[in-house]
Design a protein around this motif. Structure first.
Motif, PDB file in Angstrom:
ATOM      1  N   GLU A 271       0.831  -1.202   0.000  1.00 39.77           N
ATOM      2  CA  GLU A 271       0.000   0.000   0.000  1.00 39.77           C
ATOM      3  C   GLU A 271       0.868   1.256   0.000  1.00 39.77           C
ATOM      4  N   ARG A 272       1.991   1.218   0.722  1.00 36.87           N
ATOM      5  CA  ARG A 272       2.900   2.373   0.751  1.00 36.87           C
ATOM      6  C   ARG A 272       3.513   2.643  -0.625  1.00 36.87           C
ATOM      7  N   ALA A 292      -6.606   3.503  -4.541  1.00 39.25           N
ATOM      8  CA  ALA A 292      -6.106   2.199  -4.104  1.00 39.25           C
ATOM      9  C   ALA A 292      -6.932   1.665  -2.940  1.00 39.25           C
ATOM     10  N   ASP A 293      -7.408   0.439  -3.075  1.00 43.84           N
ATOM     11  CA  ASP A 293      -8.138  -0.252  -2.013  1.00 43.84           C
ATOM     12  C   ASP A 293      -7.382  -1.548  -1.730  1.00 43.84           C
ATOM     13  N   VAL A 294      -6.760  -1.645  -0.570  1.00 45.11           N
ATOM     14  CA  VAL A 294      -5.901  -2.777  -0.243  1.00 45.11           C
ATOM     15  C   VAL A 294      -6.590  -3.624   0.825  1.00 45.11           C
ATOM     16  N   THR A 301      -3.212 -11.079  -0.528  1.00 44.43           N
ATOM     17  CA  THR A 301      -3.287  -9.614  -0.518  1.00 44.43           C
ATOM     18  C   THR A 301      -3.866  -9.162  -1.851  1.00 44.43           C
ATOM     19  N   ARG A 302      -4.819  -8.245  -1.791  1.00 46.95           N
ATOM     20  CA  ARG A 302      -5.466  -7.742  -3.010  1.00 46.95           C
ATOM     21  C   ARG A 302      -5.391  -6.224  -3.042  1.00 46.95           C
ATOM     22  N   LEU A 303      -4.967  -5.700  -4.178  1.00 41.37           N
ATOM     23  CA  LEU A 303      -4.939  -4.258  -4.395  1.00 41.37           C
ATOM     24  C   LEU A 303      -5.801  -3.953  -5.613  1.00 41.37           C
ATOM     25  N   SER A 304      -6.798  -3.113  -5.439  1.00 43.31           N
ATOM     26  CA  SER A 304      -7.658  -2.762  -6.571  1.00 43.31           C
ATOM     27  C   SER A 304      -7.618  -1.254  -6.788  1.00 43.31           C
ATOM     28  N   PHE A 305      -7.693  -0.848  -8.055  1.00 47.44           N
ATOM     29  CA  PHE A 305      -7.521   0.548  -8.439  1.00 47.44           C
ATOM     30  C   PHE A 305      -8.535   0.945  -9.507  1.00 47.44           C
ATOM     31  N   THR A 306      -8.703   2.258  -9.641  1.00 45.64           N
ATOM     32  CA  THR A 306      -9.331   2.830 -10.825  1.00 45.64           C
ATOM     33  C   THR A 306      -8.216   3.134 -11.808  1.00 45.64           C
ATOM     34  N   ARG A 307      -8.405   2.705 -13.044  1.00 46.17           N
ATOM     35  CA  ARG A 307      -7.363   2.871 -14.065  1.00 46.17           C
ATOM     36  C   ARG A 307      -7.661   4.107 -14.903  1.00 46.17           C
ATOM     37  N   ARG A 308      -6.694   4.992 -15.039  1.00 44.81           N
ATOM     38  CA  ARG A 308      -6.893   6.190 -15.846  1.00 44.81           C
ATOM     39  C   ARG A 308      -6.851   5.849 -17.338  1.00 44.81           C
TER      40      ARG A 308
END
Length: 326
Positions: A271-272, A292-294, A301-308
């Motif tokens: 996340e950092r 980022a939603d971790v 471990t799951r990291l999800s994002f909005t992609r530009r």
């Protein structure tokens, strides 16, 4: 949202998915394209590139491929760069495919495709004959003067058709035709963490994920910057398996580890690394992915994002993605 609330929400999501799929270990629905693809992939595969062709526009083929490459949904496809030749050789468009899964083992490569209900099994066997395959019992072998593009022929030397699952499996040799990667729990857990079937997914054994998304071997300055950033964040550990996936405006990373404690610790570290300079690429991480939603569930471990829109590819292996590598 606080980290604790995010992790509780993640736990509810994963438990619900496990109940839906009917087992203690969450896995894709048995009828999903991703489930069919993983069942067709060799059990000893170390890297799998999945493409859901139902996300591809059914209009002009060349335009659809250009759009898919631009938005990263066809980046992992072996068929897309050869789409025109595929249509010419096999007699049907790749847009009639349901899904595609290319895979690498330590000794060879394979390509499995699922065809849509618009095609019947006879059409597939006719396509194999048109492409220069000759029947050999239950399998098909590529002839010496076959018109198949070399980029595909290397992974399609021998093929077999499963009419029941509407799957064509092809490989560099007979041994690479044995499917069954979905039987591995570590793989199932990571794939389940991705969530709904993505438009494209890259699934890798941990060492390959580190090699393609990490900074080692990228050059002195990039390696130094990446190693310093990882050390400041708390240190990166190699995952057991790793997935990165794109959907409509989304980017997801799922990483399996050997224990829940390690997964929780790595969630904090990674996340950092989701802010600040995008090491090895121009600009900042948030120029490419935001929100980022971790979350953590058991060993994953799951990291999800909005992609530009219009950002660089996150699905190729030409640049590091430190929070997805090691």
């Amino acid at each position: 949202m606080s980290r604790g609330r995010a992790m509780r929400r993640s736990a509810v999501m994963f438990v619900a998915l496990a109940l839906i799929t009917g087992g203690c270990s969450a896995s894709p629905s048995a009828s999903s394209p991703l489930s069919a693809a993983l069942a067709a992939v060799p059990a000893d595969a170390v890297e799998i590139s999945f493409t859901d062709w139902s996300h591809v526009d059914d209009g002009d083929l060349a335009a659809a491929v250009r759009a898919g490459l631009a938005d990263d949904t066809l980046t992992r496809s072996a068929v897309a760069p050869q789409a025109a030749q595929w249509e010419e050789v096999f007699g049907f468009s790749p847009q009639d495919l349901a899904w595609e899964a290319g895979s690498l083992t330590d000794s060879g490569s394979s390509l499995a495709v699922g065809w849509s209900s618009s095609l019947g099994p006879d059409r597939i066997t006719d396509a194999l004959e048109a492409a220069g395959y000759e029947r050999d019992g239950e399998r098909w072998r590529l002839g010496e003067d076959a018109p198949l593009p070399a980029a595909l022929a290397a992974s399609m030397t021998v093929a077999e058709v499963d009419e029941r699952s509407r799957t064509l499996r092809a490989a560099s040799d007979d041994t690479a035709l044995e499917g069954g990667l979905s039987a591995r729990r570590a793989v199932r857990d990571v794939v389940a963490a991705v969530g709904e079937v993505p438009a494209a997914m890259l699934l890798q054994r941990g060492d390959r994920a580190c090699a393609t998304a990490g900074v080692s071997g990228r050059g002195g300055q990039v390696a130094e910057q990446g190693e310093a950033a990882a050390e400041r964040a708390g240190g990166l550990a190699e995952p057991t398996w790793a997935a990165r996936a794109v959907g409509e405006g989304t980017f997801t990373v799922a990483l399996g580890f050997s224990s829940p404690g390690l997964a929780t610790g790595q969630a904090r570290v990674r996340e950092r690394l989701t802010t600040g300079p995008f090491i090895g690429r121009p600009g900042a991480v948030t120029d490419v992915v935001t929100d980022a939603d971790v979350t953590v569930e058991e060993n994953v471990t799951r990291l999800s994002f909005t992609r530009r829109d219009g950002g660089p590819s996150l699905m190729d292996s030409t640049g590091p993605i430190l929070f997805a590598g090691c």
